[in-house]
Motif scaffolding. Structure first.
Motif, PDB file in Angstrom:
ATOM      1  N   UNK A   1       0.799  -1.211   0.000  1.00 24.19           N
ATOM      2  CA  UNK A   1       0.000   0.000   0.000  1.00 24.19           C
ATOM      3  C   UNK A   1       0.832   1.261   0.000  1.00 24.19           C
ATOM      4  N   UNK A   2       2.161   1.103   0.023  1.00 24.88           N
ATOM      5  CA  UNK A   2       3.041   2.265  -0.003  1.00 24.88           C
ATOM      6  C   UNK A   2       4.159   1.997  -1.018  1.00 24.88           C
ATOM      7  N   UNK A   3       5.430   2.254  -0.636  1.00 19.54           N
ATOM      8  CA  UNK A   3       6.489   2.220  -1.628  1.00 19.54           C
ATOM      9  C   UNK A   3       6.366   3.439  -2.535  1.00 19.54           C
ATOM     10  N   UNK A   4       7.329   3.672  -3.408  1.00 23.85           N
ATOM     11  CA  UNK A   4       7.261   4.875  -4.250  1.00 23.85           C
ATOM     12  C   UNK A   4       6.061   4.893  -5.181  1.00 23.85           C
ATOM     13  N   UNK A   5       5.603   3.717  -5.641  1.00 21.85           N
ATOM     14  CA  UNK A   5       4.466   3.689  -6.553  1.00 21.85           C
ATOM     15  C   UNK A   5       3.189   4.134  -5.850  1.00 21.85           C
TER      16      UNK A   5
ATOM     17  N   UNK B   1       9.933  -3.711 -12.033  1.00 23.79           N
ATOM     18  CA  UNK B   1      10.136  -3.219 -10.673  1.00 23.79           C
ATOM     19  C   UNK B   1      11.334  -3.908 -10.039  1.00 23.79           C
ATOM     20  N   UNK B   2      11.961  -3.215  -9.086  1.00 22.71           N
ATOM     21  CA  UNK B   2      13.125  -3.762  -8.391  1.00 22.71           C
ATOM     22  C   UNK B   2      13.152  -3.239  -6.959  1.00 22.71           C
ATOM     23  N   UNK B   3      13.966  -3.892  -6.127  1.00 21.87           N
ATOM     24  CA  UNK B   3      14.166  -3.476  -4.739  1.00 21.87           C
ATOM     25  C   UNK B   3      15.660  -3.461  -4.458  1.00 21.87           C
TER      26      UNK B   3
ATOM     27  N   UNK C   1      11.834   0.666  -6.815  1.00 20.41           N
ATOM     28  CA  UNK C   1      12.093   1.333  -8.095  1.00 20.41           C
ATOM     29  C   UNK C   1      11.156   0.713  -9.131  1.00 20.41           C
ATOM     30  N   UNK C   2      10.289   1.550  -9.703  1.00 17.14           N
ATOM     31  CA  UNK C   2       9.268   1.068 -10.641  1.00 17.14           C
ATOM     32  C   UNK C   2       9.343   1.887 -11.922  1.00 17.14           C
TER      33      UNK C   2
ATOM     34  N   UNK D   1      -0.018  -1.947 -12.623  1.00 25.88           N
ATOM     35  CA  UNK D   1       1.432  -1.771 -12.760  1.00 25.88           C
ATOM     36  C   UNK D   1       2.165  -2.829 -11.948  1.00 25.88           C
ATOM     37  N   UNK D   2       1.720  -3.042 -10.720  1.00 26.59           N
ATOM     38  CA  UNK D   2       2.339  -4.066  -9.868  1.00 26.59           C
ATOM     39  C   UNK D   2       2.211  -5.450 -10.491  1.00 26.59           C
TER      40      UNK D   2
END
Length: 384
Positions: free
Chosen positions: A182-186, A211-213, A237-238, A342-343
């Motif tokens: 529900x968060x992260x940069x996206x 996407x990457x971490x 990073x998306x 997107x996810x």
């Protein structure tokens, strides 16, 4: 617990509002909402009732306590839900069942299915849902909308957006929730860009993404939890490609992994390019560069420059008039479904279509620009 049950177009005078969630962002909402004559902030709630009391005292709000306390205030018509993303749907549902309209911070919910259920329940009860971000109601982005519609760049063809940084843990005192589902940069920063793109171009039809971490754990950099580490459970990073039903395409980057801080928002048209302001602000500058121009030139920026809370105010006025509000639950749901697509695309390595509106809901249509001269500090609602 019973609420007001006030439907759109009913009631008169300023609209009663309660804040749920007295975290960092609540200060800005309280500062702006307590200055608008068309809303009255009547209560502040938080799991930490001492924190709620401090926020209420700082902004002259009479009632503070837990969620049940503010939901029990009969004069509260809109609950402003500023809790962490994982609690958005739970608090919003409780408010709806108490007969209150809801305006929530982004994202609307953490899953598309929960967002569908939330809007379906609101529709069944005849209640409104609003959703942040409301920055697209500010002077900068409203002026950008008008510039595109006025043909300053011809027919819109594409957009390029990027927001890159090292993430919020260096300044936020409790940043772990930024790295949870529900968060992260996206889901945290993406709504500013996606909401603005949808306001410009209309609904997103399909997406493709990777996407990457960068790191599995991060460290809190300030406040009482400084030095504590926490897990990173979402991509940081998306890269996304978006196709809009109206024709334009966009490329977007959302990153908490970049040592280079970058904010980009450009719209390319058949006759030129528009430099759109940072969609996490309410101001300019707004730039345009036509084919053959040697440099950018500024366009006028007109409208509201007040901070967060414009969406609550516009929703409150719509509640009295019966007109649609712009920072709507339908818009928030479409952005949520775009982020979910997107996810999913990043995980499956293939294009994904963006899900339909909530069951029984009308097809999503991008909101019209605000009327020129719309003033948040003018009193439009007659007193009781």
């Amino acid at each position: 617990m019973s609420g007001t049950g006030t439907g759109p177009g009913n009631g008169s005078g300023p609209v009663g509002v309660a804040i749920v969630g007295a975290g960092v962002i609540s200060g800005e909402y309280l500062r702006t909402l307590t200055a608008f004559p068309d809303v009255r902030v009547l209560g502040v709630a938080d799991l930490d009732t001492a924190r709620a009391s401090a926020a209420a005292r700082d902004h002259g709000v009479e009632v503070a306590g837990d969620v049940a306390t503010v939901l029990g205030i009969p004069e509260v018509e809109i609950v402003v839900n500023l809790t962490v993303p994982a609690a958005h749907a739970e608090i919003a549902t409780a408010a709806l069942r108490a007969g209150k309209h809801v305006y929530g911070e982004k994202p609307l919910a953490t899953t598309a299915e929960t967002g569908d259920a939330l809007l379906a329940e609101a529709a069944e009860r005849g209640l409104l849902v609003g959703n942040a971000p409301d920055t697209f109601l500010g002077a900068g982005l409203q002026s950008a909308l008008r510039a595109v519609r006025a043909g300053h760049i011809g027919t819109p063809v594409a957009a390029a957006t990027a927001v890159q940084s090292l993430g919020p843990e260096s300044w936020h005192p409790d940043p772990a929730f930024f790295y949870q589902p529900g968060a992260g940069p996206l889901f945290d920063i993406g709504p500013y860009y996606l909401t603005s793109l949808v306001a410009l171009f209309g609904p997103v039809a399909r997406v493709a993404a990777t996407a990457a971490r960068a790191r599995a754990r991060r460290t809190t950099g300030s406040g009482p939890k400084a030095g504590e580490t926490f897990s990173v459970d979402v991509p940081t990073h998306v890269n996304a490609l978006l196709e809009f039903a109206s024709g334009p395409r966009a490329s977007s980057v959302y990153s908490f992994d970049s040592s280079v801080r970058r904010i980009q928002f450009e719209v390319t048209g058949s006759e030129g390019t528009l430099g759109v302001p940072d969609p996490n602000t309410f101001r300019g500058p707004l730039l345009v560069r036509g084919h053959g121009d040697d440099d950018w030139r500024e366009l006028p920026v007109e409208g509201a420059t007040t901070g967060r809370g414009l969406g609550v105010l516009e929703m409150a006025r719509a509640l009295r008039s019966g007109q649609p509000h712009r920072a709507s639950g339908a818009l928030g749901l479409h952005v949520l479904k775009t982020m979910t697509a997107i996810t999913d695309s990043a995980e499956a390595a293939e294009f994904r279509t963006v899900g339909p509106p909530a069951p029984g809901g009308a097809a999503f249509i991008a909101p019209e620009p605000l009327p020129e001269g719309w003033d948040p500090h003018a009193s439009l609602l007659a007193g009781d």
